[in-house]
Design a protein around this motif. Structure first.
Motif, mmCIF file in Angstrom:
data_model
loop_
_atom_site.group_PDB
_atom_site.id
_atom_site.type_symbol
_atom_site.label_atom_id
_atom_site.label_comp_id
_atom_site.label_asym_id
_atom_site.label_seq_id
_atom_site.Cartn_x
_atom_site.Cartn_y
_atom_site.Cartn_z
ATOM 1 N N ALA A 150 0.838 -1.197 0.000
ATOM 2 C CA ALA A 150 0.000 0.000 0.000
ATOM 3 C C ALA A 150 0.874 1.248 0.000
ATOM 4 C CB ALA A 150 -0.929 0.008 1.212
ATOM 5 N N SER A 151 0.680 2.104 -1.001
ATOM 6 C CA SER A 151 1.442 3.353 -1.098
ATOM 7 C C SER A 151 0.568 4.526 -0.675
ATOM 8 C CB SER A 151 1.917 3.576 -2.540
ATOM 9 O OG SER A 151 2.518 4.844 -2.664
ATOM 10 N N PRO A 152 0.879 5.169 0.460
ATOM 11 C CA PRO A 152 0.074 6.296 0.939
ATOM 12 C C PRO A 152 0.590 7.643 0.444
ATOM 13 C CG PRO A 152 1.657 5.731 2.622
ATOM 14 C CD PRO A 152 1.922 4.801 1.445
ATOM 15 N N ALA A 153 1.396 7.651 -0.613
ATOM 16 C CA ALA A 153 2.121 8.863 -1.007
ATOM 17 C C ALA A 153 1.222 10.010 -1.436
ATOM 18 C CB ALA A 153 3.115 8.532 -2.127
ATOM 19 N N PHE A 154 0.348 9.771 -2.436
ATOM 20 C CA PHE A 154 -0.387 10.868 -3.066
ATOM 21 C C PHE A 154 -1.689 11.159 -2.339
ATOM 22 C CE2 PHE A 154 1.550 9.659 -7.440
ATOM 23 C CZ PHE A 154 2.776 10.137 -7.022
ATOM 24 N N ASN A 155 -1.780 12.328 -1.741
ATOM 25 C CA ASN A 155 -2.983 12.703 -1.000
ATOM 26 C C ASN A 155 -4.146 13.032 -1.931
ATOM 27 O OD1 ASN A 155 -0.997 14.999 -1.368
ATOM 28 N ND2 ASN A 155 -2.866 16.175 -0.913
ATOM 29 N N ARG A 156 -5.338 12.962 -1.383
ATOM 30 C CA ARG A 156 -6.568 13.143 -2.151
ATOM 31 C C ARG A 156 -6.591 14.491 -2.883
ATOM 32 N NH1 ARG A 156 -11.953 11.231 -1.377
ATOM 33 N NH2 ARG A 156 -11.207 10.081 0.448
ATOM 34 N N GLU A 157 -6.243 15.567 -2.188
ATOM 35 C CA GLU A 157 -6.310 16.903 -2.781
ATOM 36 C C GLU A 157 -5.392 17.028 -3.992
ATOM 37 O OE1 GLU A 157 -5.658 21.583 -1.454
ATOM 38 O OE2 GLU A 157 -5.167 19.945 -0.078
ATOM 39 N N MET A 158 -4.190 16.465 -3.882
ATOM 40 C CA MET A 158 -3.255 16.548 -4.995
ATOM 41 C C MET A 158 -3.774 15.790 -6.214
ATOM 42 S SD MET A 158 0.457 14.933 -5.605
ATOM 43 C CE MET A 158 -0.442 13.588 -6.373
ATOM 44 N N CYS A 159 -4.322 14.609 -5.978
ATOM 45 C CA CYS A 159 -4.850 13.803 -7.081
ATOM 46 C C CYS A 159 -5.989 14.530 -7.788
ATOM 47 C CB CYS A 159 -5.325 12.456 -6.557
ATOM 48 S SG CYS A 159 -3.984 11.371 -5.997
ATOM 49 N N GLU A 160 -6.881 15.130 -7.026
ATOM 50 C CA GLU A 160 -7.994 15.859 -7.620
ATOM 51 C C GLU A 160 -7.501 17.067 -8.413
ATOM 52 O OE1 GLU A 160 -10.406 16.727 -4.241
ATOM 53 O OE2 GLU A 160 -11.319 14.726 -4.180
ATOM 54 N N ARG A 161 -6.460 17.692 -7.934
ATOM 55 C CA ARG A 161 -5.938 18.892 -8.600
ATOM 56 C C ARG A 161 -5.291 18.557 -9.934
ATOM 57 N NH1 ARG A 161 -1.563 23.196 -6.042
ATOM 58 N NH2 ARG A 161 -1.509 24.606 -7.830
ATOM 59 N N PHE A 162 -4.557 17.444 -9.987
ATOM 60 C CA PHE A 162 -3.785 17.129 -11.181
ATOM 61 C C PHE A 162 -4.428 16.058 -12.059
ATOM 62 C CE2 PHE A 162 -0.361 18.810 -8.373
ATOM 63 C CZ PHE A 162 -0.009 19.886 -9.176
ATOM 64 N N GLY A 163 -5.584 15.560 -11.684
ATOM 65 C CA GLY A 163 -6.266 14.577 -12.521
ATOM 66 C C GLY A 163 -5.650 13.196 -12.495
ATOM 67 N N THR A 164 -4.939 12.893 -11.416
ATOM 68 C CA THR A 164 -4.405 11.546 -11.248
ATOM 69 C C THR A 164 -5.363 10.720 -10.398
ATOM 70 O OG1 THR A 164 -3.107 12.261 -9.327
ATOM 71 C CG2 THR A 164 -2.014 12.294 -11.461
ATOM 72 N N LYS A 165 -5.319 9.410 -10.567
ATOM 73 C CA LYS A 165 -6.233 8.546 -9.842
ATOM 74 C C LYS A 165 -5.784 8.407 -8.390
ATOM 75 C CE LYS A 165 -7.527 5.716 -13.840
ATOM 76 N NZ LYS A 165 -7.512 4.349 -14.409
ATOM 77 N N ARG A 166 -6.726 8.585 -7.488
ATOM 78 C CA ARG A 166 -6.433 8.412 -6.063
ATOM 79 C C ARG A 166 -6.304 6.924 -5.750
ATOM 80 N NH1 ARG A 166 -10.595 10.710 -4.358
ATOM 81 N NH2 ARG A 166 -11.847 8.911 -3.767
ATOM 82 N N LEU A 167 -5.281 6.562 -5.005
ATOM 83 C CA LEU A 167 -5.119 5.177 -4.606
ATOM 84 C C LEU A 167 -6.065 4.836 -3.465
ATOM 85 C CD1 LEU A 167 -1.298 4.388 -4.661
ATOM 86 C CD2 LEU A 167 -3.088 3.303 -5.990
ATOM 87 N N GLU A 168 -6.817 3.780 -3.645
ATOM 88 C CA GLU A 168 -7.709 3.289 -2.603
ATOM 89 C C GLU A 168 -7.191 1.939 -2.127
ATOM 90 O OE1 GLU A 168 -9.941 5.130 -1.432
ATOM 91 O OE2 GLU A 168 -10.503 6.556 -3.008
#
Length: 234
Positions: A150-168
């Motif tokens: 499990a990679s907790p690196a990319f936070n939700r806000e950053m993913c939403e800002r840059f259009g990357t998929k949030r890891l669940e």
């Protein structure tokens, strides 16, 4: 005393070797224990799987991802220091998640891989000299008789800002970086697996970082701050 010695590399670590606190994964620190227990209580988590998911989400979104917070001070990588600090990058966030799991009796370790970021900006590529990210870190968590990554690196806000998929993370399968973003563009590509460790292999990791990028990545954080927002897009 500061410890930067080599951690044990094991292809499939026995869960009991990933349960005790270490110098970096100081899961017995009262602040780590309080954070983990409070997170679990707030989520109403009962099983180890539910607890691991709650801790993953708390670390993922509680600390903004910042690849320019890299430094060569071992103390900055201790879980208790990460907990007390602000934005951070994949390895310290994974150390914190691993420590939080151990604090509540869930065996956990660390895994590392070299990855290629296909959405890296030209400015960031020029700064780093490559689109290769060495020693990307993630947690390995023992759930229901199996190891999960499990990679907790990319936070939700950053993913939403840059259009990357949030890891669940659901505790039933691995949660590693997505190959494509929400628009279908190639994103992360895993190139080399460095295996699973019982503790942070600090010296080994730092040597690889310095070899790949030079001293700027550990000594030039202020100079690189202007490109933080361009970490994934032009």
């Amino acid at each position: 005393m500061t410890h930067t010695g080599s951690a044990d590399l094991v292809a499939t670590p026995p869960q009991d070797s990933c349960s005790a606190p270490t110098w970096f994964i100081d899961s017995d620190d009262p602040r780590i224990v309080d954070f983990a227990t409070a997170t679990i209580a707030a989520a109403g988590a009962q099983t180890d799987r539910e607890k691991a998911v709650a801790l993953f989400e708390a670390v993922r979104d509680g600390w903004r991802y910042d690849p320019y917070s890299v430094n060569d001070d071992p103390a900055a990588f201790r879980a208790s220091a990460v907990l007390a600090g602000g934005a951070n990058w994949c390895v310290p966030k994974s150390v914190l998640l691993t420590a939080a799991c151990r604090a509540v009796g869930i065996p956990a370790g660390l895994g590392f891989a070299d990855v290629r970021n296909h959405l890296q900006s030209e400015k960031l590529r020029a700064l780093m000299g490559t689109d290769l990210f060495v020693y990307h870190g993630y947690s390995t968590i023992w759930i229901d008789g199996e190891w999960r990554k499990a990679s907790p690196a990319f936070n939700r806000e950053m993913c939403e800002r840059f259009g990357t998929k949030r890891l669940e993370f659901d505790g039933r399968s691995d949660a590693l970086m997505h190959s494509y973003d929400v628009a279908g563009h190639r994103h992360m590509e895993y190139l080399r697996d460095h295996g699973q460790y019982t503790d942070l292999p600090f010296d080994q990791m730092l040597t690889a970082i310095l070899a790949a990028y030079g001293p700027a990545m550990t000594g030039g954080v202020d100079a690189m701050s202007d490109v933080v927002d361009e970490a994934f897009h032009d």
